[in-house]
Design a protein around this motif. Structure first.
Motif, PDB file in Angstrom:
ATOM      1  N   ALA A  29      -3.714   4.654  -1.861  1.00  0.00           N
ATOM      2  CA  ALA A  29      -4.536   5.370  -0.886  1.00  0.00           C
ATOM      3  C   ALA A  29      -4.363   6.864  -1.115  1.00  0.00           C
ATOM      4  CB  ALA A  29      -4.124   4.999   0.532  1.00  0.00           C
ATOM      5  N   ALA A  59      -7.487  -3.534   7.321  1.00  0.00           N
ATOM      6  CA  ALA A  59      -8.559  -4.309   6.693  1.00  0.00           C
ATOM      7  C   ALA A  59      -8.010  -5.375   5.748  1.00  0.00           C
ATOM      8  CB  ALA A  59      -9.488  -3.377   5.923  1.00  0.00           C
ATOM      9  N   ARG A  60      -6.672  -5.539   5.745  1.00  0.00           N
ATOM     10  CA  ARG A  60      -6.002  -6.542   4.910  1.00  0.00           C
ATOM     11  C   ARG A  60      -6.204  -6.292   3.415  1.00  0.00           C
ATOM     12  NH1 ARG A  60      -5.128  -6.999   9.804  1.00  0.00           N
ATOM     13  NH2 ARG A  60      -4.598  -8.974  10.826  1.00  0.00           N
ATOM     14  N   ARG A  61      -6.295  -5.013   3.030  1.00  0.00           N
ATOM     15  CA  ARG A  61      -6.366  -4.674   1.607  1.00  0.00           C
ATOM     16  C   ARG A  61      -4.985  -4.741   0.968  1.00  0.00           C
ATOM     17  NH1 ARG A  61     -10.548  -1.054   0.396  1.00  0.00           N
ATOM     18  NH2 ARG A  61      -9.635  -0.879  -1.691  1.00  0.00           N
ATOM     19  N   ALA A  62      -3.957  -4.824   1.797  1.00  0.00           N
ATOM     20  CA  ALA A  62      -2.579  -4.983   1.342  1.00  0.00           C
ATOM     21  C   ALA A  62      -1.866  -5.826   2.399  1.00  0.00           C
ATOM     22  CB  ALA A  62      -1.899  -3.630   1.173  1.00  0.00           C
ATOM     23  N   GLU A  63      -0.660  -6.255   2.069  1.00  0.00           N
ATOM     24  CA  GLU A  63       0.101  -7.068   3.029  1.00  0.00           C
ATOM     25  C   GLU A  63       1.117  -6.241   3.796  1.00  0.00           C
ATOM     26  OE1 GLU A  63       0.464 -11.255   0.804  1.00  0.00           O
ATOM     27  OE2 GLU A  63       0.319  -9.487  -0.485  1.00  0.00           O
ATOM     28  N   LYS A 118      -6.430   0.651   5.421  1.00  0.00           N
ATOM     29  CA  LYS A 118      -6.421  -0.407   4.412  1.00  0.00           C
ATOM     30  C   LYS A 118      -5.596  -1.611   4.856  1.00  0.00           C
ATOM     31  CE  LYS A 118      -7.480   1.899   0.050  1.00  0.00           C
ATOM     32  NZ  LYS A 118      -7.088   2.022  -1.374  1.00  0.00           N
ATOM     33  N   GLN A 132      -5.833   6.700   5.462  1.00  0.00           N
ATOM     34  CA  GLN A 132      -6.512   5.703   4.633  1.00  0.00           C
ATOM     35  C   GLN A 132      -5.612   4.506   4.378  1.00  0.00           C
ATOM     36  OE1 GLN A 132      -7.357   5.989   0.181  1.00  0.00           O
ATOM     37  NE2 GLN A 132      -9.380   6.529   1.026  1.00  0.00           N
ATOM     38  N   ASN A 133      -4.344   4.755   4.201  1.00  0.00           N
ATOM     39  CA  ASN A 133      -3.394   3.669   3.975  1.00  0.00           C
ATOM     40  C   ASN A 133      -3.337   2.738   5.186  1.00  0.00           C
ATOM     41  OD1 ASN A 133      -1.703   2.570   2.007  1.00  0.00           O
ATOM     42  ND2 ASN A 133       0.110   3.649   2.736  1.00  0.00           N
ATOM     43  N   GLY A 162       0.826  -1.204   0.000  1.00  0.00           N
ATOM     44  CA  GLY A 162       0.000   0.000   0.000  1.00  0.00           C
ATOM     45  C   GLY A 162       0.861   1.254   0.000  1.00  0.00           C
ATOM     46  N   GLU A 202      -1.368  -1.036  -3.869  1.00  0.00           N
ATOM     47  CA  GLU A 202      -2.718  -0.611  -3.500  1.00  0.00           C
ATOM     48  C   GLU A 202      -2.638   0.867  -3.147  1.00  0.00           C
ATOM     49  OE1 GLU A 202      -6.805  -0.709  -2.437  1.00  0.00           O
ATOM     50  OE2 GLU A 202      -5.589  -2.222  -3.473  1.00  0.00           O
TER      51      GLU A 202
END
Length: 254
Positions: free
Chosen positions: A169, A181-185, A178, A174-175, A144, A167
């Motif tokens: 942001a 929320a596990r939108r990135a590792e 994210k 926001q990053n 992210g 990903e």
């Protein structure tokens, strides 16, 4: 008056007039004060524009008798105004990038000396499998990043080339949300920024205990003023550099 001579008081008057004329015709004299753009990036710069980075920039120019007006904008707009709008002579705090350095083949701006530093690394979920020793290790992860930020030269190049999945942001908060929320590792973030947001932002504080800052830094950036690539920008940059040396608390690491 002796033939070929000139009284001392007359010479002083002439020199004073010359100095005033030179100042009046210099690129910096066209404005009542220097105007710089910045962003809301605590703890370095607050939403009001105040903060330790602003204090350093103002005190540096104050040593040269220059007043500084700063205004906070979204980062991409702050960059564009400083580069394209003549009323804004520069933007801070900026990481160094050769691609935008007008003195090294870039076009956007003229970099000051470094006046601070920013330790940048990876924030990950606690207990995750994320680890890295070389940039090639990062190819296995979704990373992210904040849109428009300079992160680190090699990482940014690999993201641009599609070698690392990113990903995007719009800001650091926001990053962080994210990655929670596990939108990135992993996400790229300044360590001081994370600690500040953890203490000050309720949303970040709510998820902070589930996250950890990886022990291996990506880079320890210097912080710079990025002056517009113009005669006025060069004059302002040179004035800043000359007076920064007189501030003992200024950090000068690249």
């Amino acid at each position: 008056m002796k033939k070929g001579g000139c009284p001392l008081h007359v010479m002083r008057t002439v020199m004073l007039i010359i100095a005033i004329v030179l100042w009046a015709t210099s690129p910096l004299a066209a404005a009542e004060r220097l105007k710089l753009t910045t962003l809301h990036w605590p703890p370095y710069v607050e939403q009001t524009g105040e903060g330790p980075n602003t204090d350093t920039v103002r005190s540096t120019f104050a040593k040269a008798g220059m007043d500084v007006q700063v205004q906070v904008f979204p980062w991409n707009r702050a960059i564009k105004l400083a580069a394209d709008d003549p009323q804004w002579v520069g933007v801070y705090p900026e990481y160094y990038s050769a691609e935008i350095d007008a003195e090294r083949g870039g076009e956007r701006c003229l970099f000051s000396k470094s006046f601070g530093n920013s330790p940048v690394g990876f924030l990950t979920p606690k207990g995750s499998s994320f680890d890295w020793a070389t940039h090639d290790d990062l190819k296995s992860f979704v990373i992210g990043v904040v849109r428009g930020y300079v992160n680190e030269a090699k990482l940014d190049e690999m993201i641009a080339e599609g070698e690392i999945a990113a990903e995007l942001a719009e800001d650091d908060t926001q990053n962080i949300l994210k990655i929670a929320a596990r939108r990135a590792e992993a996400i790229v973030i300044d360590k001081h920024v994370f600690e500040y947001l953890k203490a000050k932002d309720p949303g970040v504080a709510f998820v902070a205990d589930s996250l950890e800052f990886h022990e291996k830094l990506l880079v320890n950036h210097g912080l710079y003023v990025c002056f517009e690539n113009s005669a006025a920008g060069r004059s302002a940059r040179d004035l800043f550099n000359q007076n920064l040396e007189k501030i003992p608390e200024a950090v000068a690491t690249d």
